[in-house]
Design a protein around this motif. Structure first.
Motif, PDB file in Angstrom:
ATOM      1  N   GLY A 123      18.872  35.769  69.295  1.00 27.66           N
ATOM      2  CA  GLY A 123      19.649  36.662  70.133  1.00 27.66           C
ATOM      3  C   GLY A 123      20.721  37.417  69.362  1.00 27.66           C
ATOM      4  N   THR A 124      21.695  37.956  70.096  1.00 27.23           N
ATOM      5  CA  THR A 124      22.739  38.769  69.497  1.00 27.23           C
ATOM      6  C   THR A 124      23.970  38.776  70.395  1.00 27.23           C
ATOM      7  OG1 THR A 124      23.310  41.019  68.757  1.00 27.23           O
ATOM      8  CG2 THR A 124      21.780  40.842  70.594  1.00 27.23           C
ATOM      9  N   ASN A 125      25.119  38.983  69.801  1.00 34.43           N
ATOM     10  CA  ASN A 125      26.349  39.164  70.576  1.00 34.43           C
ATOM     11  C   ASN A 125      26.630  40.633  70.865  1.00 34.43           C
ATOM     12  OD1 ASN A 125      27.050  36.455  70.925  1.00 34.43           O
ATOM     13  ND2 ASN A 125      28.063  36.346  68.936  1.00 34.43           N
ATOM     14  N   THR A 126      25.779  41.515  70.370  1.00 36.87           N
ATOM     15  CA  THR A 126      25.911  42.949  70.646  1.00 36.87           C
ATOM     16  C   THR A 126      24.610  43.454  71.267  1.00 36.87           C
ATOM     17  OG1 THR A 126      25.239  43.457  68.366  1.00 36.87           O
ATOM     18  CG2 THR A 126      27.615  43.347  68.836  1.00 36.87           C
ATOM     19  N   PRO A 127      24.305  43.037  72.493  1.00 40.02           N
ATOM     20  CA  PRO A 127      23.034  43.404  73.115  1.00 40.02           C
ATOM     21  C   PRO A 127      22.943  44.901  73.372  1.00 40.02           C
ATOM     22  CG  PRO A 127      24.493  42.435  74.732  1.00 40.02           C
ATOM     23  CD  PRO A 127      25.157  42.248  73.403  1.00 40.02           C
ATOM     24  N   GLY A 161      15.313  35.728  56.227  1.00 37.09           N
ATOM     25  CA  GLY A 161      16.361  35.104  55.434  1.00 37.09           C
ATOM     26  C   GLY A 161      17.651  35.888  55.369  1.00 37.09           C
ATOM     27  N   LEU A 162      17.756  36.983  56.121  1.00 33.49           N
ATOM     28  CA  LEU A 162      18.945  37.841  56.056  1.00 33.49           C
ATOM     29  C   LEU A 162      20.036  37.423  57.037  1.00 33.49           C
ATOM     30  CD1 LEU A 162      17.344  41.392  55.678  1.00 33.49           C
ATOM     31  CD2 LEU A 162      18.228  39.880  53.890  1.00 33.49           C
ATOM     32  N   GLY A 163      19.749  36.509  57.943  1.00 33.58           N
ATOM     33  CA  GLY A 163      20.772  36.081  58.883  1.00 33.58           C
ATOM     34  C   GLY A 163      20.911  37.013  60.064  1.00 33.58           C
ATOM     35  N   GLU A 164      22.147  37.301  60.449  1.00 32.73           N
ATOM     36  CA  GLU A 164      22.419  38.089  61.650  1.00 32.73           C
ATOM     37  C   GLU A 164      22.265  39.580  61.355  1.00 32.73           C
ATOM     38  OE1 GLU A 164      25.897  38.684  65.056  1.00 32.73           O
ATOM     39  OE2 GLU A 164      26.183  37.270  63.402  1.00 32.73           O
ATOM     40  N   VAL A 165      21.032  40.077  61.517  1.00 33.62           N
ATOM     41  CA  VAL A 165      20.731  41.489  61.278  1.00 33.62           C
ATOM     42  C   VAL A 165      19.970  42.039  62.486  1.00 33.62           C
ATOM     43  CG1 VAL A 165      20.725  41.380  58.755  1.00 33.62           C
ATOM     44  CG2 VAL A 165      18.632  40.827  60.024  1.00 33.62           C
ATOM     45  N   MET A 166      19.970  43.363  62.631  1.00 34.33           N
ATOM     46  CA  MET A 166      19.273  43.984  63.747  1.00 34.33           C
ATOM     47  C   MET A 166      17.772  44.064  63.527  1.00 34.33           C
ATOM     48  SD  MET A 166      21.700  47.161  64.971  1.00 34.33           S
ATOM     49  CE  MET A 166      20.524  47.589  66.276  1.00 34.33           C
ATOM     50  N   PHE A 167      17.385  44.284  62.266  1.00 33.13           N
ATOM     51  CA  PHE A 167      15.994  44.537  61.937  1.00 33.13           C
ATOM     52  C   PHE A 167      15.541  43.601  60.803  1.00 33.13           C
ATOM     53  CE2 PHE A 167      18.081  48.584  63.085  1.00 33.13           C
ATOM     54  CZ  PHE A 167      17.392  48.875  64.256  1.00 33.13           C
ATOM     55  N   PRO A 168      14.265  43.467  60.573  1.00 34.91           N
ATOM     56  CA  PRO A 168      13.794  42.587  59.500  1.00 34.91           C
ATOM     57  C   PRO A 168      14.260  43.006  58.110  1.00 34.91           C
ATOM     58  CG  PRO A 168      12.012  43.021  61.048  1.00 34.91           C
ATOM     59  CD  PRO A 168      13.141  43.943  61.421  1.00 34.91           C
ATOM     60  N   TRP A 169      14.640  44.274  57.929  1.00 30.70           N
ATOM     61  CA  TRP A 169      15.091  44.772  56.638  1.00 30.70           C
ATOM     62  C   TRP A 169      16.614  44.861  56.539  1.00 30.70           C
ATOM     63  CZ3 TRP A 169      12.158  47.477  60.193  1.00 30.70           C
ATOM     64  CH2 TRP A 169      12.858  48.412  60.971  1.00 30.70           C
ATOM     65  N   GLY A 170      17.333  44.594  57.620  1.00 33.01           N
ATOM     66  CA  GLY A 170      18.788  44.716  57.610  1.00 33.01           C
ATOM     67  C   GLY A 170      19.283  45.429  58.845  1.00 33.01           C
ATOM     68  N   ARG A 202      13.319  48.433  71.613  1.00 33.34           N
ATOM     69  CA  ARG A 202      13.017  47.010  71.519  1.00 33.34           C
ATOM     70  C   ARG A 202      12.326  46.644  70.208  1.00 33.34           C
ATOM     71  NH1 ARG A 202      12.265  48.167  77.122  1.00 33.34           N
ATOM     72  NH2 ARG A 202      13.534  46.844  78.468  1.00 33.34           N
ATOM     73  N   TYR A 203      12.429  47.496  69.209  1.00 35.27           N
ATOM     74  CA  TYR A 203      11.904  47.139  67.883  1.00 35.27           C
ATOM     75  C   TYR A 203      13.008  46.487  67.047  1.00 35.27           C
ATOM     76  CZ  TYR A 203      13.908  51.815  67.244  1.00 35.27           C
ATOM     77  OH  TYR A 203      14.739  52.917  67.283  1.00 35.27           O
ATOM     78  N   ARG A 204      13.838  45.708  67.707  1.00 39.37           N
ATOM     79  CA  ARG A 204      14.902  44.939  67.077  1.00 39.37           C
ATOM     80  C   ARG A 204      14.557  43.456  67.157  1.00 39.37           C
ATOM     81  NH1 ARG A 204      18.481  44.867  70.572  1.00 39.37           N
ATOM     82  NH2 ARG A 204      17.315  45.998  72.164  1.00 39.37           N
ATOM     83  N   VAL A 205      15.089  42.677  66.232  1.00 42.81           N
ATOM     84  CA  VAL A 205      14.767  41.251  66.194  1.00 42.81           C
ATOM     85  C   VAL A 205      15.143  40.554  67.490  1.00 42.81           C
ATOM     86  CG1 VAL A 205      15.271  39.067  65.041  1.00 42.81           C
ATOM     87  CG2 VAL A 205      14.904  41.136  63.674  1.00 42.81           C
ATOM     88  N   ALA A 206      16.287  40.886  68.067  1.00 46.07           N
ATOM     89  CA  ALA A 206      16.761  40.198  69.268  1.00 46.07           C
ATOM     90  C   ALA A 206      16.145  40.731  70.556  1.00 46.07           C
ATOM     91  CB  ALA A 206      18.283  40.296  69.357  1.00 46.07           C
ATOM     92  N   ALA A 207      15.423  41.831  70.498  1.00 43.74           N
ATOM     93  CA  ALA A 207      14.868  42.441  71.704  1.00 43.74           C
ATOM     94  C   ALA A 207      13.764  41.570  72.294  1.00 43.74           C
ATOM     95  CB  ALA A 207      14.334  43.829  71.399  1.00 43.74           C
ATOM     96  N   ARG A 208      13.533  41.739  73.604  1.00 41.61           N
ATOM     97  CA  ARG A 208      12.608  40.877  74.317  1.00 41.61           C
ATOM     98  C   ARG A 208      11.900  41.668  75.406  1.00 41.61           C
ATOM     99  NH1 ARG A 208      14.736  37.056  77.409  1.00 41.61           N
ATOM    100  NH2 ARG A 208      13.974  35.154  76.396  1.00 41.61           N
TER     101      ARG A 208
END
Length: 316
Positions: free
Chosen positions: A48-52, A183-192, A288-294
């Motif tokens: 998830g994310t704290n900035t939905p 492995g990047l942690g809290e990021v929006m996308f798989p690349w950053g 919704r092409y973000r890691v936290a999107a559902r």
């Protein structure tokens, strides 16, 4: 501060298709196949994310979950891999048994007459005979089906059957996000955190232009791209976001006290959680092409932009 964008439908809403499908009950098992998989370390996963962006989808809050080490396919399941499964088992997908499925309006064959549109998402059309081979309807296999592209027009139930055959399963949301973050942690996308655009930064296969009428295809694709395309993330996974939605093993749930969210969920009983977005997503329409999107979809639904990826337990 959370940003709220239009709550557009990425997938068709419930229709009579869900009432006519009957799941194949015969168990399908095969030998253990860990095909083209990479190892993902266990530990603490961020979910998830704290900035939905689309708050009513249940993207927030950012939370932590423990995951065991596992292996995950480097790509979504391809047409060639699914074909091998069908040839080995005789499996018939739900779209084939139902007799029709959903096709995006611009993918319908030239000269096809008016089709039944989905109310509220008129770009989705009912097409008789559409299935994982004839993706856009009868006679379209030669133009739309490619062995190295992700299989589409497969339901959650179809994905479950394939997973059992290869000795794997669908990922949990925590596993999917843990792998997708690379492995990047809290990021929006798989690349950053750098935002894709329509001109000079296109790291994944999404929509460019004005949805739903104009797709410039600036990233090289108007529909699916090969499963192994664009740059992989830090764990070596391809197309985790964009290209095709990916089924997970979990139900679609949202913890919300909002009346309109509860009313929405009441009509989504039994829906399954999907992650990653697809080639039909754009920031102005379906961000919704973000890691936290559902997203949530009926388990017997099939469309031209939905596939899946398999995980396996770590070998001991």
């Amino acid at each position: 501060m959370a940003q709220e964008l239009p709550k557009s439908r990425c997938c068709p809403p419930a229709t009579e298709q869900r009432q006519t499908a009957k799941s194949q009950t015969r168990p399908i098992k095969g030998q253990l196949r860990v095909e083209d998989a990479v190892s993902i370390p266990g530990g603490t996963a961020l979910v998830g994310t704290n900035t939905p962006i689309i708050r009513d989808d249940g993207e927030d809050p950012l939370r932590k979950a423990k995951v065991k080490p596992f292996r995950v396919a480097a790509t979504a399941v391809t047409n060639a891999q699914f074909q091998a499964f069908v040839e080995a088992t005789g499996y018939v997908t739900e779209a084939e048994r139902i007799g029709w499925s959903f096709v995006f309006w611009s993918q319908l064959p030239a000269g096809v007459g008016p089709k039944q549109a989905v109310p509220g998402a008129e770009w989705w059309r009912r097409e008789d005979g559409a299935n994982w081979r004839d993706i856009n309807g009868p006679g379209t296999q030669k133009d739309a089906w490619f062995p190295d592209h992700p299989v589409v027009q497969v339901s959650w139930n179809d994905a479950q059957a394939y997973a059992a055959w290869v000795g794997g399963r669908l990922p949990t949301e925590a596993e999917w996000e843990h792998a997708a973050r690379g492995g990047l942690g809290e990021v929006m996308f798989p690349w950053g955190d750098q935002e894709p655009n329509d001109t000079d930064f296109m790291p994944c296969n999404i929509w460019q232009g004005q949805f739903p009428k104009v797709n410039t295809g600036a990233d090289g694709y108007l529909a699916t791209a090969p499963a192994r395309s664009f740059e992989p993330n830090g764990y070596g996974l391809y197309n985790v976001v964009g290209n095709v939605w990916e089924w997970t093993s979990e139900p679609f749930r949202i913890k919300s006290l909002k009346k309109h969210v509860r009313q929405r969920l009441a009509g989504m009983k039994g829906f399954k959680l999907s992650k990653g977005g697809s080639y039909l997503c754009h920031r102005s329409y379906c961000y919704r092409y973000r890691v936290a999107a559902r997203s949530g979809t009926s388990p017997d639904s099939a469309t031209t932009h939905h596939g899946f990826r398999i995980v396996w337990p770590m070998a001991e």
